[in-house]
Design a protein around this motif. Structure first.
Motif, PDB file in Angstrom:
ATOM      1  N   ALA A  80      -0.059   7.410   2.275  1.00  9.33           N
ATOM      2  CA  ALA A  80       0.101   7.642   3.715  1.00  9.33           C
ATOM      3  C   ALA A  80       1.594   7.632   4.029  1.00  9.33           C
ATOM      4  N   SER A 101       4.848   1.880   5.480  1.00  4.37           N
ATOM      5  CA  SER A 101       4.331   1.752   6.848  1.00  4.37           C
ATOM      6  C   SER A 101       3.173   0.778   6.834  1.00  4.37           C
ATOM      7  N   GLN A 102       2.871   0.247   7.976  1.00  2.00           N
ATOM      8  CA  GLN A 102       1.782  -0.713   8.181  1.00  2.00           C
ATOM      9  C   GLN A 102       1.850  -1.836   7.140  1.00  2.00           C
ATOM     10  N   ASP A 103       0.816  -1.996   6.306  1.00  2.00           N
ATOM     11  CA  ASP A 103       0.783  -3.147   5.405  1.00  2.00           C
ATOM     12  C   ASP A 103       1.404  -2.873   4.044  1.00  2.00           C
ATOM     13  N   LEU A 104       1.963  -1.688   3.854  1.00  2.00           N
ATOM     14  CA  LEU A 104       2.621  -1.393   2.576  1.00  2.00           C
ATOM     15  C   LEU A 104       4.071  -1.866   2.667  1.00  2.00           C
ATOM     16  N   SER A 142      -5.058   6.750   8.937  1.00  2.15           N
ATOM     17  CA  SER A 142      -4.191   5.575   8.744  1.00  2.15           C
ATOM     18  C   SER A 142      -4.487   4.484   9.765  1.00  2.15           C
ATOM     19  N   SER A 143      -5.589   4.625  10.468  1.00  2.00           N
ATOM     20  CA  SER A 143      -5.919   3.622  11.493  1.00  2.00           C
ATOM     21  C   SER A 143      -6.708   2.488  10.865  1.00  2.00           C
ATOM     22  N   THR A 181      -2.070   1.646   2.879  1.00 10.17           N
ATOM     23  CA  THR A 181      -1.309   0.981   3.943  1.00 10.17           C
ATOM     24  C   THR A 181      -2.198   0.182   4.899  1.00 10.17           C
ATOM     25  N   THR A 182      -3.503   0.303   4.775  1.00 13.67           N
ATOM     26  CA  THR A 182      -4.364  -0.319   5.790  1.00 13.67           C
ATOM     27  C   THR A 182      -5.370  -1.305   5.175  1.00 13.67           C
ATOM     28  N   PRO A 189      -4.768  -3.884   1.435  1.00 10.65           N
ATOM     29  CA  PRO A 189      -4.060  -5.168   1.493  1.00 10.65           C
ATOM     30  C   PRO A 189      -4.886  -6.257   2.202  1.00 10.65           C
ATOM     31  N   ILE A 190      -5.680  -5.840   3.175  1.00 14.02           N
ATOM     32  CA  ILE A 190      -6.495  -6.827   3.900  1.00 14.02           C
ATOM     33  C   ILE A 190      -7.625  -7.340   3.011  1.00 14.02           C
TER      34      ILE A 190
END
Lengths: 378, 636
Positions: free
Chosen positions: A90, A111-114, A377-378, B501-502, B505-506
């Motif tokens: 992403a 981005s976000q959690d990366l 990516s949401s 990215t989402t 990781p959680i």
């Protein structure tokens, strides 16, 4: 706990956050300390032997997770552009590109959690990509990544650290090591004389010497440095006398076939500067408003996309700034074409319209619908 | 407020069903407890009446108060220790009003708490918006309470119902004496908790404070009323208490009048630059509440009136508040009497026209401030003018020696037998409170969330008993790992994209928390992730992912990868679809957690989509996974 109170709280709790003028995810590398004049957007273009590449953000939602950065290529000799964004990651955080003669390396900003930056390299005009890894947060600058023809790489991180990988293989395997930091560079002799505030771009000199550009707090001094055998020294770029009272910021830095090219902001003027490896030539200034995008072409040519539909180009050493006709609405980036022509890539949601400068006017030549995966990516 | 909101819909069917079930279950227990108490009481009374010593007129002691056995027939006689406080007089009218009035209000609030949206919706729909405009320290404090609630929504929701119904019933049936005063103290204590955590101190630290909209928070009046009921009854026999209450209201009303009149707060204008003023906006927002049509029409008409005559409306409000305040401060009974009646009328008008009754819309938790406020100042007036019957002297309570005597079995039996129906009902009400408070206290002490949140997101798991497809892959350290090599251990398996990215990781964090929850059992469980990205799949990426998520030091964590063909075979075997998406999107794959027992059989398949990925849902998934791992360990 009546509903009335709840509603009163609701009414008072609403708010909105302002966006940066650049609108591309603000924030320079190296934790800016001084007063940055310009935030440089990641939208740009560059030229390699494979073709001309352009990077721009597309999408259409105010939500950052629905803004996807796209990579387009116009292969050498071709008339048409293609969307060749590397798959598998992403890219809402932005794309940073670095080209050599034969390959293009793309860095994905996290981005976000990366928290780290995947890389992708192509040697066939974006048809196939080889993954790579930078286990760190790549800087939010179009010049944050540099690769020399031997495969040696430099990366400017968001925290102002500069990492290096000795070969393309090492870069792919995530084997990067620290070259320097903003603090260390600021503490060096040239850093002190510049009053280094932040780092903006990395590149290589012809002899594989790492080159780093930053913003100086001391007026009249430019922050372009060379790593000569482990010692940092000034690259010798000096501002014309008229700008001795202005702070200088390096908006872009790139290697050319004969040396390097830099884009400088001094006061409210932009200047291009070219090095042939021994000395620098500085262009006449061009007055700027907000810089929407910038980039370099072949032979040290430079282009600027400014607010109000303005665009300026300069051909290379000794050239002078030329204004292009007002660019089409929605133009996100320019891309140099053969023979000094330019394409304007205009974005509306998931549609990209390519306009070509022909006989002094922009003509629509192509329209691409990018299959953006809204919500992915949401 | 990070932990406050579970992110789940207040209408989530799983949560609503679980809330209903908990209420039904606890309601049944409460009913049985009440019946049991009644049976014990009735049996004790029957036994007392049939024993030889219990002849009519025989005197005995119970709880230090003298009673006669034949009087035990009369429910109106109280034999508990608190009876002595009565001294035979009638209960003060003001106290009675507070006790019954706030008892009814608490029961109504309890019933409102039983609305289906309350369990999942209270933090996000009520607490969080109320706290949003308060200072950071208030938000921080409120967040603690909201987090406890969002971690255990069913227990918290049900507990609140029973605690409030219990306090209400206790106030009503408690009558007089120590039991009754204790009910007042309980009302004040619980009210304080609700005022702080539910109402964010009634919004007194937030801007826009207005008497019209509920300042300083309706529950603060419950607290004051509870405190007054908890006072020794002697305090009600002199007009001093009434004067104090009315003086308090006098200062409060004058303060509210000043606040209402303060320039620049938007109350003087019905509209400001074409936009609704403060009061108009408030009323307009109420119009959209789900409610009977006649009410919304009434509010709509009133909002139009306020929009056109904002200055006049505010002037009336300011004058009324100021005049009421001054009259209450004079404490002249005749004047106060008229002021009370006028105040009640004015409060009722505000309750309907501005506060919209307070409890409509599915997430109203109480009737807001006007009714409790009117009850309180009315009680103040009644206390100002005690009747002669209320002015009888007090007697001392039972001594400690007598109380200890009552603890002897025979004496205890006697006390139960001679207790009034009121006392038994009060004990039953306390039992109902305990019924709600005990599981809530237990839940609050548990820092892990209820697995119901994860089940609500995934809609439940699938229990299986199938041989797990074998695999041969390489872990993050380059060591070969096969399914057979994991034999004897329970395997918690999932599929993660190292550059995701989402969700991934959680999910990784949920697995990490699962390992922590398993504690000593952790050594018998392997946490296994398999790469779900055909491009970014090398060990360099699994290692980078482990560093990113703090998994590098987790001893039983294995992140496996292999060639595309090896990975594809595993994906197919476990029903995982992995697809590269175009145009800058990440690879898509289904989120899955699989529990494999020590014999290599799949026992459970859980959807691992983290949903809203709040701290509570993450914790909930970890609890669910650890429960499944323990079950699989039990089978191994």
């Amino acid at each position: 706990m009546g509903l009335a109170l709840a509603c009163a709280g609701l009414a008072a709790g609403c708010g909105s956050r302002s966006q940066t003028a650049a609108g591309s995810g603000a924030g320079h590398s190296g934790a800016a300390l001084g007063a940055p004049a310009v935030t440089v957007p990641l939208s740009t273009s560059l030229v390699t032997s494979q073709g001309t590449w352009a990077i721009t953000v597309m999408g259409g939602s105010a939500a950052s997770e629905d803004n996807f950065w796209q990579l387009f290529v116009r292969p050498t000799g071709a008339e048409q552009w293609s969307e060749v964004t590397p798959p598998g990651v992403a890219d809402n955080g932005g794309l940073v590109a670095a080209g050599t003669g034969t390959s293009l390396v793309i860095g994905f900003r996290p981005s976000q959690d990366l928290a780290f930056s995947p890389l992708a390299t192509s040697i066939d005009a974006g048809r196939n990509w080889t993954p790579g890894l930078l286990d760190a947060d790549l800087g939010n600058d179009p010049g944050a990544l540099a690769v020399d023809p031997s495969g040696q790489a430099l990366a400017l991180l968001q925290d102002g650290t500069i990492q290096t990988a000795p070969t393309a293989g090492a870069a792919a395997a995530g084997q990067w090591s620290e070259l320097t930091t903003r603090q260390a560079l600021a503490a060096s002799a040239p850093g002190r004389s510049c009053g280094l505030q932040r780092l903006d771009a990395v590149s290589f000199r012809l002899n594989k010497t790492p080159m780093v550009a930053g913003s100086c707090g001391r007026p009249g001094v430019t922050g372009v440095f060379l790593d000569t055998s482990g010692t940092w020294q000034s690259a010798g770029l000096t501002l014309p006398a008229a700008y001795r009272g202005d702070q200088a910021q390096v908006l872009g830095l790139a290697a050319t076939s004969g040396g390097n090219v830099a884009l400088l902001l001094a006061g409210d003027s932009l200047l291009a500067a070219w090095s042939n490896g021994t000395h620098w030539t500085v262009s006449a200034p061009v007055a700027v408003g907000a810089v929407r995008a910038s980039g370099f072409g072949t032979g040290g040519s430079t282009w600027l996309l400014l607010s109000g539909g303005r665009a300026e180009t300069i051909s290379g050493t000794g050239g002078s700034w030329q204004a292009l006709p007002a660019v089409p609405a929605g133009t996100a980036t320019l891309a140099p074409g053969p023979g000094g022509s330019y394409d304007a890539l205009a974005v509306a949601g998931s549609k990209l319209t390519v306009w070509r400068l022909t006989r002094g006017a922009w003509a629509q030549v192509q329209r691409i619908t990018v299959p953006i995966e809204y919500g992915s990516s949401s | 407020m990070p932990g406050m909101n579970s992110g789940l819909s207040p209408d989530d069917p799983t949560l609503v069903a679980a809330f209903r079930s908990a209420l039904l279950h606890q309601g049944t227990i409460a009913f049985i407890a009440v019946i049991f108490l009644w049976l014990v009481w009735a049996t004790a009374r029957t036994w007392r009446l049939t024993t030889p010593s219990a002849t009519p007129g025989t005197r005995g002691t119970a709880g230090g108060a003298e009673v006669t056995a034949d009087t035990a027939e009369a429910d109106t006689v109280e034999a508990d220790a608190g009876q002595s406080e009565r001294g035979g007089s009638r209960e003060a009218r003001g106290r009675w009003l507070l006790r019954i009035g706030f008892g009814v209000l608490w029961i109504l609030d309890g019933i409102l708490q039983a609305q289906p949206k309350m369990a999942a919706g209270l933090p996000s729909l009520v607490i969080e918006p109320t706290a949003a405009s308060s200072p950071a320290w208030v938000q921080h404090l409120v967040n603690w309470g909201g987090t406890v609630w969002s971690y255990h929504p069913i227990q918290a929701g049900a507990a609140t119902v029973w605690i409030q119904v219990g306090i209400g019933a206790w106030l009503i049936v408690g009558g007089r004496g120590r039991w009754s005063r204790l009910a007042g103290a309980a009302s004040a204590g619980w009210g304080l908790i609700v005022w702080i955590f539910g109402e964010s101190f009634g919004g007194i630290f937030a801007p826009g404070l207005s008497w019209l909209t509920g300042a300083p928070g309706g529950v603060l009046f419950y607290v004051a009323a509870g405190a007054l009921v908890a006072l020794p009854e002697g305090a009600w026999r002199s007009p001093r208490l009434g004067r104090l209450v009315l003086a308090g209201f006098g200062i409060f009303f004058i303060g509210m009048a000043v606040l209402q009149a303060w320039p620049g707060r938007g109350f003087w204008q019905g509209t400001v630059h074409g936009r609704p003023g403060s009061l108009t906006a408030m009323v307009q927002s109420m119009v959209s509440t789900s409610q009977p049509r006649f009410l919304s029409a009434l509010l709509s008409a009133f909002s139009s009136f306020v929009a056109g005559h904002g200055f006049a409306v505010n002037l009336v409000v300011v004058i009324v508040l100021a005049v009421l305040g001054v009259i209450f401060l004079t404490a002249r009974p005749r004047l106060v009497r008229y002021a009370v009646w006028f105040g009640i009328t004015f409060c009722l008008a505000d309750w309907v026209l501005v506060q919209d009754l307070g409890f409509l819309g599915g997430v109203g938790t109480d009737p807001n401030s006007m009714i409790p406020m009117a009850l309180l100042f009315s009680a103040g007036y009644l206390a100002l003018t005690p009747t002669p019957e209320e002015s009888v002297g007090d007697t001392a309570g039972a001594g400690w020696g007598q109380r200890l005597q009552a603890l002897r079995p025979r004496m205890l039996g006697g006390m139960v037998a001679s207790a009034s129906a009121r006392s038994v009902a009060a004990v039953a009400a306390v039992a109902v409170i305990v019924l709600g408070a005990a599981p809530m206290a237990s839940a609050a002490a548990n820092h892990s969330a209820d697995p119901i949140l994860a089940l609500a997101i995934e809609g439940g798991s699938t229990s299986l008993d199938l041989p797990a497809p074998g695999f041969s892959l390489t872990n993050q350290d380059g060591r070969a790992v096969t399914l057979a090599s994991l034999h004897g251990k329970v395997v918690l398996m999932t599929f993660l994209d190292p550059v995701c990215t989402t969700d991934c990781p959680i999910i990784a964090q949920e697995f990490k928390q699962t390992a922590e929850l398993l504690g000593a059992k952790d050594k018998d469980v392997d946490l296994v992730a398999i790469v779900a990205n055909p491009t970014y799949r090398s060990a360099a990426f699994t290692q980078a992912f482990d560093r990113q998520e703090g998994l590098a030091g987790v001893p039983n964590w294995q992140y496996l990868t292999g060639s595309v063909s090896q990975l594809s075979a595993v994906w197919r075997g476990y029903g995982v679809s992995v697809t590269d998406l175009p145009a800058g999107a990440m690879s898509a794959h289904n989120d899955l957690a699989i529990v494999i027992d020590g014999a290599g059989n799949i026992r459970e398949e859980v959807g691992a989509d983290p949903g809203p990925a709040t701290t509570s849902t993450q914790s909930s998934f970890s609890v669910l996974l650890s429960q499944y791992a323990r079950q699989a360990l039990g089978r191994s």
